[in-house]
Design a protein around this motif. Structure first.
Motif, PDB file in Angstrom:
ATOM      1  N   SER A 293     -27.589 -15.292 -23.349  1.00 12.68           N
ATOM      2  CA  SER A 293     -26.379 -15.396 -24.179  1.00 12.68           C
ATOM      3  C   SER A 293     -25.206 -16.133 -23.538  1.00 12.68           C
ATOM      4  N   LYS A 294     -25.046 -16.246 -22.315  1.00 14.10           N
ATOM      5  CA  LYS A 294     -24.074 -17.067 -21.573  1.00 14.10           C
ATOM      6  C   LYS A 294     -22.871 -17.583 -22.387  1.00 14.10           C
ATOM      7  N   PHE A 295     -22.060 -16.677 -22.913  1.00 18.97           N
ATOM      8  CA  PHE A 295     -20.872 -17.087 -23.659  1.00 18.97           C
ATOM      9  C   PHE A 295     -19.778 -17.543 -22.701  1.00 18.97           C
ATOM     10  N   LYS A 296     -19.096 -18.632 -23.056  1.00 23.48           N
ATOM     11  CA  LYS A 296     -17.989 -19.132 -22.223  1.00 23.48           C
ATOM     12  C   LYS A 296     -16.828 -18.149 -22.253  1.00 23.48           C
ATOM     13  N   ARG A 297     -16.579 -17.590 -23.452  1.00 23.65           N
ATOM     14  CA  ARG A 297     -15.569 -16.547 -23.619  1.00 23.65           C
ATOM     15  C   ARG A 297     -16.266 -15.336 -24.214  1.00 23.65           C
ATOM     16  N   LYS A 298     -15.974 -14.183 -23.677  1.00 35.47           N
ATOM     17  CA  LYS A 298     -16.624 -12.968 -24.144  1.00 35.47           C
ATOM     18  C   LYS A 298     -16.238 -12.701 -25.603  1.00 35.47           C
ATOM     19  N   PRO A 299     -17.229 -12.565 -26.477  1.00 38.10           N
ATOM     20  CA  PRO A 299     -16.931 -12.264 -27.880  1.00 38.10           C
ATOM     21  C   PRO A 299     -16.285 -10.880 -28.038  1.00 38.10           C
ATOM     22  N   SER A 300     -15.548 -10.700 -29.111  1.00 37.68           N
ATOM     23  CA  SER A 300     -14.860  -9.433 -29.367  1.00 37.68           C
ATOM     24  C   SER A 300     -15.834  -8.301 -29.649  1.00 37.68           C
ATOM     25  N   TYR A 301     -16.944  -8.634 -30.280  1.00 36.31           N
ATOM     26  CA  TYR A 301     -17.896  -7.600 -30.671  1.00 36.31           C
ATOM     27  C   TYR A 301     -19.296  -8.037 -30.266  1.00 36.31           C
ATOM     28  N   ILE A 302     -19.963  -7.221 -29.455  1.00 36.31           N
ATOM     29  CA  ILE A 302     -21.302  -7.533 -28.972  1.00 36.31           C
ATOM     30  C   ILE A 302     -22.235  -6.389 -29.316  1.00 36.31           C
ATOM     31  N   ILE A 303     -23.401  -6.723 -29.878  1.00 37.51           N
ATOM     32  CA  ILE A 303     -24.404  -5.716 -30.213  1.00 37.51           C
ATOM     33  C   ILE A 303     -25.693  -5.996 -29.432  1.00 37.51           C
ATOM     34  N   ASN A 304     -26.523  -4.969 -29.308  1.00 34.09           N
ATOM     35  CA  ASN A 304     -27.827  -5.115 -28.677  1.00 34.09           C
ATOM     36  C   ASN A 304     -28.945  -5.187 -29.704  1.00 34.09           C
ATOM     37  N   ASN A 305     -28.676  -4.668 -30.912  1.00 36.81           N
ATOM     38  CA  ASN A 305     -29.660  -4.722 -31.991  1.00 36.81           C
ATOM     39  C   ASN A 305     -28.927  -4.594 -33.327  1.00 36.81           C
ATOM     40  N   PHE A 306     -29.644  -4.848 -34.401  1.00 35.00           N
ATOM     41  CA  PHE A 306     -29.018  -4.874 -35.726  1.00 35.00           C
ATOM     42  C   PHE A 306     -28.734  -3.484 -36.289  1.00 35.00           C
ATOM     43  N   TYR A 307     -29.350  -2.448 -35.726  1.00 40.28           N
ATOM     44  CA  TYR A 307     -29.038  -1.093 -36.178  1.00 40.28           C
ATOM     45  C   TYR A 307     -27.581  -0.740 -35.891  1.00 40.28           C
ATOM     46  N   GLU A 308     -26.990  -1.372 -34.895  1.00 45.72           N
ATOM     47  CA  GLU A 308     -25.615  -1.100 -34.529  1.00 45.72           C
ATOM     48  C   GLU A 308     -24.618  -1.542 -35.600  1.00 45.72           C
ATOM     49  N   ILE A 309     -25.023  -2.446 -36.465  1.00 43.63           N
ATOM     50  CA  ILE A 309     -24.088  -2.956 -37.494  1.00 43.63           C
ATOM     51  C   ILE A 309     -24.596  -2.770 -38.916  1.00 43.63           C
ATOM     52  N   ILE A 310     -25.723  -2.117 -39.091  1.00 46.91           N
ATOM     53  CA  ILE A 310     -26.302  -1.998 -40.429  1.00 46.91           C
ATOM     54  C   ILE A 310     -25.360  -1.274 -41.392  1.00 46.91           C
ATOM     55  N   ASP A 311     -24.548  -0.362 -40.893  1.00 50.26           N
ATOM     56  CA  ASP A 311     -23.615   0.356 -41.762  1.00 50.26           C
ATOM     57  C   ASP A 311     -22.412  -0.491 -42.203  1.00 50.26           C
ATOM     58  N   LEU A 312     -22.271  -1.683 -41.652  1.00 45.59           N
ATOM     59  CA  LEU A 312     -21.191  -2.583 -42.090  1.00 45.59           C
ATOM     60  C   LEU A 312     -21.470  -3.169 -43.464  1.00 45.59           C
ATOM     61  N   ILE A 313     -22.720  -3.134 -43.854  1.00 47.91           N
ATOM     62  CA  ILE A 313     -23.109  -3.782 -45.120  1.00 47.91           C
ATOM     63  C   ILE A 313     -22.778  -2.892 -46.289  1.00 47.91           C
TER      64      ILE A 313
END
Length: 131
Positions: A111-131
């Motif tokens: 993933s080598k981001f130049k700037r650390k993103p505000s929100y980082i997940i390890n899998n899609f279960y972490e955000i499934i409730d956003l839908i």
């Protein structure tokens, strides 16, 4: 090309992605793949995936991710504020920033981001409730 295709198809799937896409589709969200992979091999790869039924459109090279996403927004008549980009690389973060879209980073070994993103997940279960 055949070796690359076989390795991708055989690789470990991202945990929760199928459930995430299925729920998004059921909730009338538009699921688009926007990749740096050339479009024809990309379509062949996606065609082998179980989640292909929940993908509305696929974009790849030769266009950049910014151009592809701009085309997708026009095609589906959505505004930047309605777009969420989930990606695992700097080009995904850069695309979101250039088009003023929300971005969620999927962490992995490259993933080598130049700037650390505000929100980082390890899998899609972490955000499934956003839908």
């Amino acid at each position: 090309n055949k070796i690359c295709h076989s390795n991708i198809i055989a690789s470990k799937k991202i945990c929760g992605v199928e459930n995430f896409l299925e729920k998004a589709n059921k909730n009338n969200k538009i699921n688009v793949i926007n990749s740096a992979t050339p479009i024809e091999p990309l379509k062949k790869i996606i065609d082998c995936m179980d989640f292909k039924k929940d993908i509305h459109y696929i974009y790849g090279r030769p266009n950049s991710k910014v151009i592809n996403l701009t085309l997708a927004m026009k095609k589906f008549s959505v505004k930047e504020s309605e777009v969420l980009i989930i990606g695992d690389g700097e080009s995904d973060r850069d695309c979101a920033e250039n088009l003023n879209c929300d971005f969620i980073a999927l962490d992995n070994s490259f993933s080598k981001f130049k700037r650390k993103p505000s929100y980082i997940i390890n899998n899609f279960y972490e955000i499934i409730d956003l839908i």
